[in-house]
Design an enzyme around this catalytic site. Structure first.
Site: not given
Length: 275
Positions: A71, A107
């Site tokens: 990520k 997220d």
């Protein structure tokens, strides 16, 4: 699902990747809308991440999700990263717009939507986040603008201090907390650490410190020891399954421009967990 010469490919880059539930929910949503898309897992070793990102362009892949351990490092390989992902320091969704790769992080939005659907409001609330990594930054990005106060606790003090400073650029209501003995004063407690992924993990905090009526969230999508013990104390508990669902909804929309059937995705996730 029918694969044709016009099928658009999406997927997820990770290492390991065998545990992912994302193919189940996305493929169910594509099928429900009759979209000629397919979602597949890609096992991408860290040393091949650059090759994998270049393959998005080369193969005309519509977009991918990105999970651990990629990520953060993937950000340097993209043409553009949006403001939210830049702040968080991590990308979990890549969109291929005609060969130009743009990074997003869904997220935080997914987490906030998971609270909203349970009728939990953070407006004016006192929130404790345990952890200072990417997950903590993702939820903190949204909470700092809505909660009455955001408090960060973590093992690595310099990471916690950096997160507090960064959140302060959004709104000056973030503080560092070193002592958890007064945890009962927080309305909402969030575990944003990996502790709980394995049954052998210690809990990120002692459940004895919790008080009845507190909201306890764990970003891990299964029922953890923390949530089980918090429930025994009379706390309201929320696991990370809703966050996983809603971040996927956001990613789906970025790739297709269409709103998926959320209940179809939820049922597919539930089915995949129970297999």
């Amino acid at each position: 699902m029918r694969i044709s010469g016009r099928t658009r490919i999406t997927g997820i880059f990770g290492f390991p990747i065998e545990h992912t539930l994302s193919p189940a929910m996305h493929n169910a949503a594509f099928e429900a809308l009759g979209l000629d898309y397919c979602y597949v897992p890609f096992l991408v070793p860290p040393d091949l991440l650059g090759d994998a990102v270049r393959s998005i362009r080369a193969l005309g892949i519509a977009g991918v999700n990105v999970t651990v351990p990629h990520k953060e490092k993937v950000m340097l390989l993209l043409d553009e990263v949006d403001e939210e992902a830049s702040f968080i320091g991590a990308v979990n969704t890549i969109v291929n717009a005609g060969g130009r790769l743009k990074g997003h992080n869904t997220d935080g939005r997914g987490f906030m939507q998971s609270l909203a659907e349970k009728g939990i409001s953070v407006k004016g609330a006192s929130v404790l986040i345990i952890g200072a990594g990417g997950a903590a930054r993702a939820v903190g990005y949204y909470l700092c603008g809505k909660a009455g106060g955001v408090f960060i606790h973590g093992r690595t003090k310099d990471k916690v201090e950096r997160l507090v400073r960064d959140l302060g650029k959004i709104r000056s209501n973030a503080e560092l907390v070193e002592d958890l003995s007064g945890i009962g004063r927080f309305d909402l407690v969030i575990n944003a650490t990996p502790l709980g992924l394995k049954d052998s993990d210690p809990m990120p905090l002692s459940a004895d410190l919790l008080t009845k009526g507190q909201i306890v969230c764990d970003l891990i999508y299964r029922e953890t020891a923390l949530l089980r013990e918090a429930s025994k104390k009379g706390c309201v508990t929320v696991n990370g399954l809703g966050m996983l669902l809603w971040q996927g909804v956001e990613a789906f929309q970025l790739w297709t421009g269409k709103r998926p059937d959320v209940e179809v995705m939820r049922q597919a996730l539930t089915g995949a967990i129970n297999q």
